[in-house]
Design a protein around this motif. Structure first.
Motif, PDB file in Angstrom:
ATOM      1  N   PHE A 275     -15.662 -35.122 -23.894  1.00 61.04           N
ATOM      2  CA  PHE A 275     -15.751 -36.062 -22.783  1.00 61.04           C
ATOM      3  C   PHE A 275     -15.962 -35.308 -21.469  1.00 61.04           C
ATOM      4  O   PHE A 275     -15.425 -34.214 -21.286  1.00 61.04           O
ATOM      5  CB  PHE A 275     -14.486 -36.920 -22.684  1.00 61.04           C
ATOM      6  CG  PHE A 275     -14.180 -37.710 -23.930  1.00 61.04           C
ATOM      7  CD1 PHE A 275     -15.187 -38.389 -24.615  1.00 61.04           C
ATOM      8  CD2 PHE A 275     -12.893 -37.781 -24.420  1.00 61.04           C
ATOM      9  CE1 PHE A 275     -14.906 -39.127 -25.760  1.00 61.04           C
ATOM     10  CE2 PHE A 275     -12.587 -38.511 -25.555  1.00 61.04           C
ATOM     11  CZ  PHE A 275     -13.601 -39.186 -26.227  1.00 61.04           C
ATOM     12  N   PRO A 276     -16.712 -35.904 -20.542  1.00 61.35           N
ATOM     13  CA  PRO A 276     -16.987 -35.230 -19.270  1.00 61.35           C
ATOM     14  C   PRO A 276     -15.838 -35.374 -18.277  1.00 61.35           C
ATOM     15  O   PRO A 276     -15.000 -36.265 -18.389  1.00 61.35           O
ATOM     16  CB  PRO A 276     -18.221 -35.976 -18.741  1.00 61.35           C
ATOM     17  CG  PRO A 276     -18.034 -37.369 -19.264  1.00 61.35           C
ATOM     18  CD  PRO A 276     -17.415 -37.196 -20.627  1.00 61.35           C
ATOM     19  N   LEU A 277     -15.825 -34.476 -17.316  1.00 60.68           N
ATOM     20  CA  LEU A 277     -14.898 -34.549 -16.189  1.00 60.68           C
ATOM     21  C   LEU A 277     -15.678 -34.884 -14.934  1.00 60.68           C
ATOM     22  O   LEU A 277     -16.856 -34.539 -14.807  1.00 60.68           O
ATOM     23  CB  LEU A 277     -14.186 -33.206 -15.991  1.00 60.68           C
ATOM     24  CG  LEU A 277     -13.264 -32.744 -17.102  1.00 60.68           C
ATOM     25  CD1 LEU A 277     -12.735 -31.335 -16.800  1.00 60.68           C
ATOM     26  CD2 LEU A 277     -12.122 -33.710 -17.323  1.00 60.68           C
ATOM     27  N   ASN A 278     -15.031 -35.537 -14.005  1.00 62.78           N
ATOM     28  CA  ASN A 278     -15.599 -35.760 -12.671  1.00 62.78           C
ATOM     29  C   ASN A 278     -15.142 -34.612 -11.773  1.00 62.78           C
ATOM     30  O   ASN A 278     -14.042 -34.099 -11.938  1.00 62.78           O
ATOM     31  CB  ASN A 278     -15.099 -37.070 -12.064  1.00 62.78           C
ATOM     32  CG  ASN A 278     -15.811 -38.276 -12.620  1.00 62.78           C
ATOM     33  OD1 ASN A 278     -16.735 -38.156 -13.416  1.00 62.78           O
ATOM     34  ND2 ASN A 278     -15.371 -39.443 -12.227  1.00 62.78           N
ATOM     35  N   GLN A 279     -15.999 -34.258 -10.822  1.00 58.60           N
ATOM     36  CA  GLN A 279     -15.640 -33.240  -9.841  1.00 58.60           C
ATOM     37  C   GLN A 279     -15.773 -33.821  -8.451  1.00 58.60           C
ATOM     38  O   GLN A 279     -16.598 -34.717  -8.214  1.00 58.60           O
ATOM     39  CB  GLN A 279     -16.548 -32.020  -9.970  1.00 58.60           C
ATOM     40  CG  GLN A 279     -16.338 -31.260 -11.263  1.00 58.60           C
ATOM     41  CD  GLN A 279     -17.239 -30.060 -11.347  1.00 58.60           C
ATOM     42  OE1 GLN A 279     -18.366 -30.072 -10.894  1.00 58.60           O
ATOM     43  NE2 GLN A 279     -16.736 -29.001 -11.955  1.00 58.60           N
ATOM     44  N   ILE A 280     -14.960 -33.302  -7.553  1.00 59.22           N
ATOM     45  CA  ILE A 280     -15.062 -33.689  -6.149  1.00 59.22           C
ATOM     46  C   ILE A 280     -15.905 -32.628  -5.461  1.00 59.22           C
ATOM     47  O   ILE A 280     -15.561 -31.446  -5.487  1.00 59.22           O
ATOM     48  CB  ILE A 280     -13.662 -33.803  -5.490  1.00 59.22           C
ATOM     49  CG1 ILE A 280     -12.865 -34.898  -6.190  1.00 59.22           C
ATOM     50  CG2 ILE A 280     -13.799 -34.060  -3.996  1.00 59.22           C
ATOM     51  CD1 ILE A 280     -11.443 -35.021  -5.713  1.00 59.22           C
ATOM     52  N   ARG A 281     -16.996 -33.047  -4.903  1.00 60.46           N
ATOM     53  CA  ARG A 281     -17.899 -32.098  -4.224  1.00 60.46           C
ATOM     54  C   ARG A 281     -17.287 -31.667  -2.904  1.00 60.46           C
ATOM     55  O   ARG A 281     -16.766 -32.471  -2.165  1.00 60.46           O
ATOM     56  CB  ARG A 281     -19.246 -32.740  -4.001  1.00 60.46           C
ATOM     57  CG  ARG A 281     -19.849 -33.249  -5.298  1.00 60.46           C
ATOM     58  CD  ARG A 281     -21.318 -33.055  -5.313  1.00 60.46           C
ATOM     59  NE  ARG A 281     -21.873 -33.665  -6.504  1.00 60.46           N
ATOM     60  CZ  ARG A 281     -22.255 -32.972  -7.561  1.00 60.46           C
ATOM     61  NH1 ARG A 281     -22.128 -31.660  -7.554  1.00 60.46           N
ATOM     62  NH2 ARG A 281     -22.749 -33.555  -8.600  1.00 60.46           N
TER      63      ARG A 281
END
Length: 133
Positions: A126-132
């Motif tokens: 599963f993918p992770l979200n990142q905060i730019r």
């Protein structure tokens, strides 16, 4: 011949049933969490209880960042008392999710731990979200 596995006999089936069934009251896994998050109303709030840097570098989509040390009554007041929380941290080598679960339980909040944490999430593909930044 006895070995470390067979030295202690397995529990009777009725005891095993009670033990393993009870685990689902305390925890869920990454796959079931992911599947539930695909619906409009998963029935829980997912809390990432790691520090801000780790959260920014990658977190489960839909998770709210709330480090375990900041789980206090005033912060939790934004959710109804019967809200179920699912907590996770880095993975099996991290006890932050257990610390968060204890804090939530002390506040009389329903809580489950997502076993595996981020490590388990990634192991499932599963993918992770990142905060730019």
């Amino acid at each position: 011949m006895k070995n470390a596995v067979t030295a202690s006999p397995a529990a009777p089936s009725t005891d095993a049933f009670i033990h393993f069934s009870k685990q689902f009251s305390f925890e869920t896994d990454c796959w079931d969490t992911h599947e539930a998050l695909q619906s409009e109303s998963p029935g829980f709030v997912l809390l990432d209880v790691r520090n801000a840097e780790l959260f920014a570098n990658g977190h489960v989509p839909g998770a709210i960042h709330l480090p375990h040390g900041k789980i206090v009554k005033s912060k939790m007041a934004q959710w109804p008392q019967n809200t179920l929380f699912v907590v996770y941290c880095a993975g099996p080598h991290c006890n932050g999710a257990a610390k968060a679960a204890i804090r939530l339980a002390k506040l009389e909040r329903p809580v489950k731990l997502m076993t595996g944490g981020v490590t388990g999430w990634l192991d499932e593909g599963f993918p992770l979200n990142q905060i730019r930044k």
